[in-house]
Design a protein around this motif. Structure first.
Motif, short mmCIF file in Angstrom:
data_model
loop_
_atom_site.label_atom_id
_atom_site.label_comp_id
_atom_site.label_asym_id
_atom_site.label_seq_id
_atom_site.Cartn_x
_atom_site.Cartn_y
_atom_site.Cartn_z
N ALA A 62 0.83 -1.21 0.00
CA ALA A 62 0.00 0.00 0.00
C ALA A 62 0.86 1.25 0.00
O ALA A 62 0.60 2.22 -0.73
N ARG A 72 -4.76 6.71 -1.29
CA ARG A 72 -4.79 5.64 -0.28
C ARG A 72 -6.21 5.20 0.04
O ARG A 72 -6.47 4.03 0.34
N LEU A 120 -7.49 2.21 -2.22
CA LEU A 120 -6.67 1.01 -2.41
C LEU A 120 -7.46 -0.26 -2.10
O LEU A 120 -8.26 -0.31 -1.17
N VAL A 148 -1.63 -4.45 -4.58
CA VAL A 148 -2.79 -3.60 -4.34
C VAL A 148 -2.91 -2.58 -5.47
O VAL A 148 -1.91 -2.24 -6.11
#
Length: 512
Positions: A468, A478, A481, A505
């Protein structure tokens, strides 16, 4: 979201506008020898449809075959200084040891091996020999080298030796293009090192190509950031693609698969992309191409980094056709179809000519292919069907019938009924699925690492965190994700309850 997606293929350059989740416009232009002219022509054609007028564009996403073509064709490659940190181990298999000799001759600028590197669990294998690195850099400078690939044992676990070596080389060799293998490959040294050497060999071409793309966007009057699509169906900013061009090797086929998933709404299916020269077959999982988890050869070089699991055959809309004996492909007229195809006044019989004679396509001058009777056309399409069925069967991972999404300008070669296929799915704008896939691309992050003395669930959680963070560093939002792949494998031959975990991811491009 309003994005332009462009895919530069061997025959056509496709461009689409994706607006609020729908395809607002789609055009094709012949690929030009300098490539950038084809991009400009495609953008002009898209603008001519009126869909761009007065609208702000959020991004231009380009998929290109420039870099893999350079390796395959042994053109536009740069001499590379290979610096390995691993002595006294690994000396028996030096850099370039498993390369095809013709390619190694072009790229190999010299090999230097010094002490350094780490153990599998991150402990230093040997202290980094900084004096030897500086001496190697001075020798590279004396030889006129401007591109350097640095690889160290187990650097994906601890890249500190590679990074420090890069600092030393940059000091001794100002302005050099430096590739660290930990930025590219997975744990295996030789395959990761090979990926780094290929990347360094593409340094000059990447700089010139990305600059040409940026100029094309500016000249077309579009004010939007440029992104380059990658092998896993995601994008990076142009600056990152300039630094790591090998990540764009297989982006064309990947874009088609992602576009096929988007246009069909299917997240798990087989995809066949029939272009002008080649046909690529792969499998979608959760809307993304299944990744190759073993060695992938590029131009005869063993590599191991993010690549889709694809099978390619020489079948396309421009494939040469011989009737006696019957043979279809692998040679193709490519972007010269409109000059060399019989229906367009040329002399080379192609699959497109056969499709025109059979009434499957309305192009060119049908009178010029009137000598092709129905039985001949049936034989040619039968051979194409045999090639498709065999390739799909080899890529299947299950015994039953599967759904097959057919995209690409040469999809007319895929019949509606195929052995082992439950349904052939055709979609609107399927001939521009590659450009659609480029336009909808997201940003990814990956972690492939060995964890020790940790519970399985904790190791996977840590790998997720690392993946991530890397996605966010690459430009992802973020909050968007999601994890699309998780694999873990106990390594019984290593102490400390060692577990190898690979996590990927993806997320949307963060707002500027």
């Amino acid at each position: 979201m309003r994005r332009i997606g462009i895919d530069v293929g061997g025959t056509n350059t496709d461009a689409v506008l994706i607006e609020d989740g729908k395809v607002s416009g789609a055009v094709k232009a012949p690929t030009s020898e300098d490539v950038t002219t084809g991009i400009l022509d495609a953008l002009k054609a898209l603008a001519a449809t009126g869909v761009l007028k007065g609208k702000r564009i959020d991004g231009v996403m380009i998929g290109t075959t420039h870099f893999i073509n350079a390796v395959v064709q042994r053109r536009h490659l740069t001499k590379v200084g290979a610096l390995r940190l691993g002595m006294p181990a690994s000396a028996s298999l030096p850099p370039f040891c498993d390369w095809p000799e013709d390619l190694a001759e072009i790229v190999r600028g010299g090999v230097w091996m010094v002490e350094g590197g780490h153990e599998f669990d991150g402990r230093p294998f040997m202290p980094l020999d900084e004096a030897a690195i500086a001496a190697a850099a001075r020798e590279m400078k004396a030889r006129g080298l401007k591109s350097v690939a640095i690889s160290a044992i187990f650097s994906p676990l601890d890249p500190s030796h590679e990074k420090r070596a890069a600092e030393i080389v940059a000091t001794e060799l100002p302005g050099a293009s430096i590739t660290c293998s930990s930025d590219l490959g997975r744990i295996g040294l030789l395959e990761r090192e090979n990926a780094g050497l290929l990347n360094a060999g593409l340094a000059d071409l990447a700089r010139d190509t990305i600059a040409a793309f940026e100029k094309s966007i500016r000249d077309s009057g579009i004010e939007a950031p440029l992104y380059i699509t990658q092998n896993d169906g995601t994008v990076v900013e142009a600056a990152q693609a300039r630094r790591l061009p090998v990540y764009s090797f297989a982006s064309g086929a990947t874009n088609s698969m992602r576009g096929g998933a988007y246009l069909s709404g299917l997240q798990d299916a087989m995809v066949i992309d029939v272009g002008g020269t080649t046909t690529d077959v792969g499998q979608l999982r959760h809307g993304f191409p299944r990744e190759a988890n073993s060695v992938v050869k590029v131009g005869g070089v063993r590599t191991l980094f993010r690549m889709p699991d694809l099978m390619s055959i020489g079948l396309g809309g421009g494939s040469h056709v011989s009737l006696d004996p019957l043979k279809v492909g692998p040679l193709s007229v490519g972007y010269r179809l409109l000059r060399e195809g019989i229906a367009f006044g040329g002399r080379q019989l192609t699959t497109t000519d056969v499709a025109i004679a059979a009434g499957r396509l309305s192009l060119g001058d049908k009178a010029k292919v009137a000598h092709l009777d129905a039985a001949t056309c049936t034989r040619v399409f039968g051979e194409a069907q045999r090639m498709v069925e065999e390739t799909v069967d080899r890529m299947k991972t299950e015994a039953g019938d599967v759904k097959l999404i057919a995209v690409g300008g040469g999809a007319f070669l895929v019949p509606d009924k195929l052995e082992g296929v439950s349904e052939v799915v055709r979609v609107k704008h399927g001939d521009c699925a590659n450009a659609v896939g480029a336009a909808i691309a997201q940003v990814s992050g990956e972690c492939d690492q060995i964890f020790r003395d940790m519970a399985r669930v904790d190791a996977i959680a840590r790998a997720n965190e690392l993946a991530a963070d890397r996605a966010v560093s690459a430009g992802a939002d973020r909050n968007t994700l999601s994890t699309i792949e998780t694999e873990d494998m106990p390594l019984a031959y290593l102490p400390g309850n060692a577990l190898r975990v690979r996590v990927r991811v993806v997320g949307d491009v963060a707002a500027a």
